[in-house]
Every structure is written in C-alpha cells, then in structure tokens.
Design a protein around this motif. Sequence first.
Motif, PDB file in Angstrom:
ATOM      1  N   GLN A  78      -3.820   4.684   2.294  1.00 14.82           N
ATOM      2  CA  GLN A  78      -2.128   4.866   2.172  1.00 14.82           C
ATOM      3  C   GLN A  78      -2.304   5.118   1.051  1.00 14.82           C
ATOM      4  OE1 GLN A  78      -1.195   6.868   4.672  1.00 14.82           O
ATOM      5  NE2 GLN A  78      -1.998   5.819   7.129  1.00 14.82           N
ATOM      6  N   GLY A  79      -0.402   5.347   0.929  1.00 16.34           N
ATOM      7  CA  GLY A  79      -0.195   5.016  -0.524  1.00 16.34           C
ATOM      8  C   GLY A  79       1.527   4.291   0.090  1.00 16.34           C
ATOM      9  N   GLY A  80       1.576   3.971  -1.726  1.00 17.20           N
ATOM     10  CA  GLY A  80       2.913   3.082  -1.453  1.00 17.20           C
ATOM     11  C   GLY A  80       4.369   3.671  -2.439  1.00 17.20           C
TER      12      GLY A  80
ATOM     13  N   GLY B 264       6.985   2.302  -1.952  1.00 23.52           N
ATOM     14  CA  GLY B 264       5.851   1.921  -0.648  1.00 23.52           C
ATOM     15  C   GLY B 264       6.310   1.290   0.402  1.00 23.52           C
ATOM     16  N   ALA B 370       3.670  -0.862   2.177  1.00 18.57           N
ATOM     17  CA  ALA B 370       3.119  -0.434   0.767  1.00 18.57           C
ATOM     18  C   ALA B 370       3.989  -0.916  -0.279  1.00 18.57           C
ATOM     19  CB  ALA B 370       3.091   0.618   1.081  1.00 18.57           C
ATOM     20  N   TYR B 371       3.211  -0.900  -1.528  1.00 19.67           N
ATOM     21  CA  TYR B 371       3.939  -1.388  -2.539  1.00 19.67           C
ATOM     22  C   TYR B 371       2.749  -1.029  -3.591  1.00 19.67           C
ATOM     23  CZ  TYR B 371       6.107  -4.080  -6.457  1.00 19.67           C
ATOM     24  OH  TYR B 371       6.708  -4.272  -7.898  1.00 19.67           O
ATOM     25  N   ARG B 372       3.706   0.575  -4.384  1.00 24.27           N
ATOM     26  CA  ARG B 372       2.405   0.984  -5.148  1.00 24.27           C
ATOM     27  C   ARG B 372       0.660   0.410  -5.654  1.00 24.27           C
ATOM     28  NH1 ARG B 372       6.831   1.494  -9.884  1.00 24.27           N
ATOM     29  NH2 ARG B 372       6.136   3.917 -10.888  1.00 24.27           N
ATOM     30  N   ALA B 373       0.489   1.103  -4.771  1.00 22.05           N
ATOM     31  CA  ALA B 373      -1.020   0.681  -4.564  1.00 22.05           C
ATOM     32  C   ALA B 373      -1.822  -0.041  -4.050  1.00 22.05           C
ATOM     33  CB  ALA B 373      -1.635   1.168  -6.591  1.00 22.05           C
ATOM     34  N   PRO B 374      -1.169  -0.382  -2.835  1.00 21.77           N
ATOM     35  CA  PRO B 374      -1.075  -1.839  -1.838  1.00 21.77           C
ATOM     36  C   PRO B 374      -2.595  -2.106  -1.617  1.00 21.77           C
ATOM     37  CG  PRO B 374      -0.721   0.626  -0.625  1.00 21.77           C
ATOM     38  CD  PRO B 374      -0.334   1.025  -1.962  1.00 21.77           C
ATOM     39  N   GLU B 710       1.230   5.170  -8.726  1.00 18.43           N
ATOM     40  CA  GLU B 710       0.610   3.822  -8.505  1.00 18.43           C
ATOM     41  C   GLU B 710      -0.376   2.747  -9.643  1.00 18.43           C
ATOM     42  OE1 GLU B 710       0.407   4.393  -4.107  1.00 18.43           O
ATOM     43  OE2 GLU B 710      -0.406   5.946  -4.870  1.00 18.43           O
TER      44      GLU B 710
END
Lengths: 80, 750
Positions: A78-80, B264, B370-374, B710
Amino acid sequence: MEVQLAGILSQAAGGARCVECTGATIGELLQSLVLRYPEMQMHLDEGVAVAVNGEIYRDRRDQPIPNNADVFLLPRIQGG
Amino acid sequence: MSEAREFKHIGQRTIRPDGFDKVTGKANYGADLSLPGMIWGAILRSPHAHANITKLDVSRAEANPDVLAIATFEDFPSVNAAAQRDGTQRDGMMDTACNILANQKVLYHGHAVAAIAARSEAAAIAALDLIDIEYEVLRPVLSIDDAISAQAPILHETMMTQGLAEPATKASNISARMELKKGDIEAGFAAADVIVERAYDTPTVHQGYIEPHATTVVFNENGPSMIWCPTQGHFDVRARVAQLLNLELGQIKVVASEIGGGFGGKTTVYLEPVALILSRKSGRPVKMEMSRGDVFRASGPASASQSLIKVGAKMDGTITAMQATLHYEAGAFQGSPMGPGCMTVFTPYDVENLYVEGFDVVVNKPKVAAYRAPGAPQSEFAAEMAVNELAKKIGMDPIEFRLKNAAKEGTQTIYGPKLKVVGLEACLEAAKASPHYNAPIPENVGRGLAAGFWFNIGGQSSVIINLNPDGTGTIIEGSPDIGGSRASMQMMAAEILGVAPSSLNPIVADTEHVAYNQTTGGSRTTFATGMAVVEAAEDIVEQLKARAAAMWNVTAEQVDFKDGVAHNLTGEDQLTLADICASAEKTGGQISGRANINARGAGPSFAVHICDIKVDKETGKTDVVRYTAIQDAGKAIHPSYVEGQFQGGAVQGIGWALNEEYVYSKDGIMENAGFLDYRIPLASDLPEIEAIIVEVPNSFHPFGVRGVGETGIIPPLAAVGTAVAEAIGQPISSLPCSPPKILKLLMSAQ
C-alpha cells in the motif's frame, strides 16, 4: 511453475518458501494456490501482489505468466 | 517512452489550475459545505486508554429536545451483536467498526464511544454529558516492550499471533510475525571484518496535515446518499461505508472536497459512517468535524518502532551480511506497516546475505494509518544509521561505501523480485557532485547522509477527456489532488493533444461521474492516473484523425496528427484540433476520450539526502543549517511540484527526527494533542531545502514517470540522526533528537 512465497504467506503453505503451482495467468495461479492451501484464501482476501519476472502486479488476474518466469507472491504493497 | 524525446509541455513549470482558488480562499474544503436543514454531530470520546465499558445509557440524551439522533456500535448492521448471532457478520470489518465506535471496550485515550446529532454544534457537544457511561479501567499497554512482556494485559482476547512456525495457542499482543531471508546470514557475518550491531527506536508521530477531518452527509432512502469529505480516496470511502452499513455501492455518492493534506492519514474513515447513521436516523443533513485534539488523539498516526540492526562488512567496504529484527506498534488494532518495513529495510543494498524478522504489536494508542512510505522511514532509519557507523569504522566515505554496495538493475531484493532499472547509483553520484557535499563542514556542525527506497505502486485509474466545440476541454479524473497532480494531468494531456495546458480543465469527479479509481497514495497518481490521461488523450487523437479523414474524404491512415494539427498526407490540407471540434456535429457528434486502466510497471524510487546540523551544547537545541534532497523522479512532469514533494518529505522527516513525538502519561493520556506542544517544523525553523531531480526514466510510463511522493520522507531520519551524532560525538539510537535527549547524551559523555 515454482512460486516463491514471501514472509507470512509461506506460513499459509505450511512453512514452505517455494511451492509448485499451475496457471497461465495470475488469476489461475492464485486459484491453484488456494485449492492446494486453503489458508491462503485469507491472505488473498486481504490482498496480495504477484511479482512476475521482477514486475509487481496488484489486482491483475488476467496477466499472463510466461513459461519459466520468476514468480513471487508478496503481501500487498500500500502507500501513504 | 523515449528518453531522447523533446517535450513541449512536460517539464515546464506551469501555474497550477487550482492555485488561485486556494490562495484566495475560494476553494471548498471538508468543513466548508453547509446545507439547508443541516444539524451537527459530536462524538463522546473515552477519557481512558484501556477500559471495559460497563454501562452505556443514552436515554437521557434521547429525551433532550435538541437531540435528533444518537449512534453507537450497535448501529453497524454488518458487525453488531445481531450480525454475530445470525452469522452475517462481515469479515474484516470488525476492527474498522470498533475503531469508529467502541464495542464494549475502549482501547485508547480519545476512542469514540457514541455520537449525538443535535440542532446546533453547541447543543450536540452539550448533550454528550447526558450519556451515562461507566468504565472499568484497565492497565494501559503503552510500549512495545510492555506489550510483548509476559505480564502485559491482553488487548484482544481472541488475537493469536499469525506467522509463527507452529500455530499460536494463546492470545497475544503480537498479531503477526514476518520473516524474510536471502543467502546464509551466519556465513555472511563470519566473512565480515567489522560488525556494527545497535538497537534503535522511533516514536509515534502524526502526519500533521493542516486540515482536520470533517464531513457533511445527507442520507437519501430514495436514491444515493451523499458524503462530502476531504479524502485521499473517495471510492474507498464509499466502499468502507457501504460495507459497514450494509449498503450497495450505488446507494452512496462520495464527493471529494479539496484536501488540506493527507500524507496517508486520509486513507480511512472515521466520521463518515457515523454521520450517515445520524443522518439516516434524523432525516437531516449532518455535519461533523474533528478538533485538532481529536485528530491527534483519535485519527491514525505513524507507528512507533524498535529495531535491532546488525551489519557486517569487509575492510574493502563490501557488505557481507545485514540482519534486522523490527517491532512496529499497530495501535489499538492489528495492522501496522511492519510488512513494507521488513521489505524495504535493506533494499538500497545489493548484499548476498540478509535476514529480517518483523512483528506487528498492538498497544493502547490510536490505530495507526499510513504515513508517506508507510513502515519504511522507521526501518530504513535504523539500517542507514548502522551503515553510516560501519562506513566510519572502516574509514570509508559514506557515499563511496554505498556506491560499492548499491542496489542496481538485477539486484535480488529480500522480498523476491529482481530490481529493474533504478536510480540509486545516479542519486549517489549526484550527491557526490552536489555543491552541498563538496562544501566544507562548518565548525560545530555535523553532517549526515542517508539513502531511502520505496516501491511505488500503479493500480486502477479511470479518466474521461471531453472536448468542447471551441477546442477547449475537461479532464475528468477520480484521483483527489493532494500535491498538484491536476497540473500534471493537464500537461500530459496537452503534450499528447498539442494544445495549451490551460485549455484543458482538470476536475476531480465524484464517485458517480467517473469510473473507479484507487486511492491517491503509494505515489501512484502522476504515474497511474497520468497513464490513463495519456491513454484517453491518445483515444482522442485517433478520433481527431478519423474526423479529419471524413472531412477530407480520405482514410484515417492518410492523416497524421502532430502538435495539435491534423495533416492530410495526400495533400496540403491541415486542420487544427479546434477546427475539427468546431465541425464535430457534422462528423459524428462531440469528441471525448476515455481510459480505464490497471497500471502496471510502477518504477521504484530511491533518494539520497544530505543534512548539516548545528547543536547548541549548552541547551541541546538543534538547527538545520543546510539540507539537500536528491531523488530519482524518472521524469519530472512538473519540476516545481516534484521539488515540492522532495522538500515536503524532507521537512516532515526532519520533524520526525528532531522534535515530533506523542507524549503519554503513565495512564495513557496523550499530553501534547495540539500544535503548541507537538512541535512540527515551521518555515522559519529551516533553511531552503535544496532539491536535485535525478531522471532515470521508468520504461513502463509513456513519459518515464516514477512516483515521487513518498521516498523523500525516508532518508531524513538517518541523515539528521547521523548529523546530530557527528555534531555531538555520540551515537544516536533514539528519535526524536530533542534537546533533553541530546543534553542527556552530552552529560553522560562528560
């Protein structure tokens, strides 16, 4: 074909890191995996990705798998 | 895709089409919609971090004349007690429902328990006091160490660890274990001349988006209900609300408002299903908003983590083995980004022997999002810190050390596939040649460097382009624009159609007016939705050629289309796109193109950052004095917004490394739920972030695009950590590098 199973997915196949499966497409491959390892269905429901010759596919069940391809089953990214 | 192609619009720095409305306050965000007859919803939240709900009585609130509706967990028809009894409970939705409205147990400070809709916002808030609720307070679990200890209270009595060699037989706070390996890790360390082994930890941090969550909802029993909200994925909001409330997708329309940041954190639902329940019960439109405190306490922050890293190398700089044990906090419900953390931790390196073990751990904190490039910043922080320490030990420059071991085309990743063409070496070379790296390190300043990797994804995107009779047009997409993507869509369509970007108006349509689009996340939008835009524009070009052919009485194969002009290959005739559109009614009707794709071939992205930090050794205060972000964009469609993504990622990573952290009391009460006490970097805190765009094209995209959103948040944690370590002469293993921690390190060294 040989399918390499990454991480938690290998536990659904009884700990096997590599399993033998059939399928001309990603969809057929996943169907074959679940028939052999029913516990895999939970992971398929959560979402997986399939890498074919280094290219990662999500939700592409119609994607053909060439003969002798390197195939990896991965947790969905997945991504953020 | 052609590397040598000359572009007319791609690579230019056009004015973003949504910019004027945003800077003049005309753009409509989540809280900006008000409707006739609208009422307000408010949420009762738990004052405890961990407690059983022993009494929940809403009868006094129901009797209040201002109160028009009340919602509790029992209003989720797909997962409530009745659904459990009759066996119709939806799989996988229980945790989502329980996070939105607690079911018998609260699991973090601020956990929503019930909601009230009333005639005014003040009345709704006041009526929360009329809910009679009692708790049996339980000991909170607030850290990974506590959660995995034998004495820890168990958060979920039915949660068994998945991924063990043998099936788990008793409940645990560890929801899952993951193992990845490559080569022979023991042999790899046996071959090493030098080994670094160190434990690292990172705190719970928030994305810090400026706009709090908000929604306005209208239930309609005779047609689609409408949800208006700021979200990264309105199709996903529709799906989740439909699942939670047992509705069909066609019964819900979601309109994505303008969005004030997401990173995210706006990829899930909190208020939307609750507001729809309240609207259905009251028969009125309902608006709900989170306060900033609610956002901190009860939306989805990024995981805190603990990492044990071991790296071995020969004295010539060849890394022989890398090993990691990674623990990620998931918050109150399972599902941290442990998986991608494990998969990314060592991907910047082409090393024969790798071993990674990861654990997903529940604690009494809000469920992470999620947070940027989790997952990647946490694990790659640890790996990059260890790599820098190892490079120093063997006396190698950190860039040369990385170049010697850099991942490249053909590198077998620990998660399986071999990398295609990637730009890590190009980024390292660009770093080596950069003015920053070649500048002397000022006195009392430490310099750090780190790399980062993120996969990037493709996925489903749908686009329609409608042309008007005068040749202008509309690009209808379904990817919420959180980083300037509308400008990129405009430019890509303009490049194909040969018109001015400003003649094409890009709009983000609701879920009824464009086919399904995956969420804006995973750095996918400019890549995947851009690919759909290109395909839709190419669809139009074919139609333009056919229309021109009809007007000239030739075949479409006898028509060329270039730079917005159709050329009759059998003569001298030419028609512009506008000419053809003006005659469209005579040649078959108006012209539109469409594309519904599942994009494959997302190009992985690497970045390298350089950071100079000055530390005040009397106070522990840090100042970033110079910072450079270098990243492979594949092809920068709009360089300003690519640079903006690099800079934004760097700033968020700097905040994560230097100051940001959730502070909890021993009872699990969050003590800094506001921007006064939760310190994100301000513009005045930082120098200009120097951005260097590297372009190693992704052959799967028509213009070579790789996602850029990300990766930029990954390197700052170790670049900053290493710079601080160099400045104070002490190893850094724990983030944030806040003044008290730095002072403690300095004092312990004396």
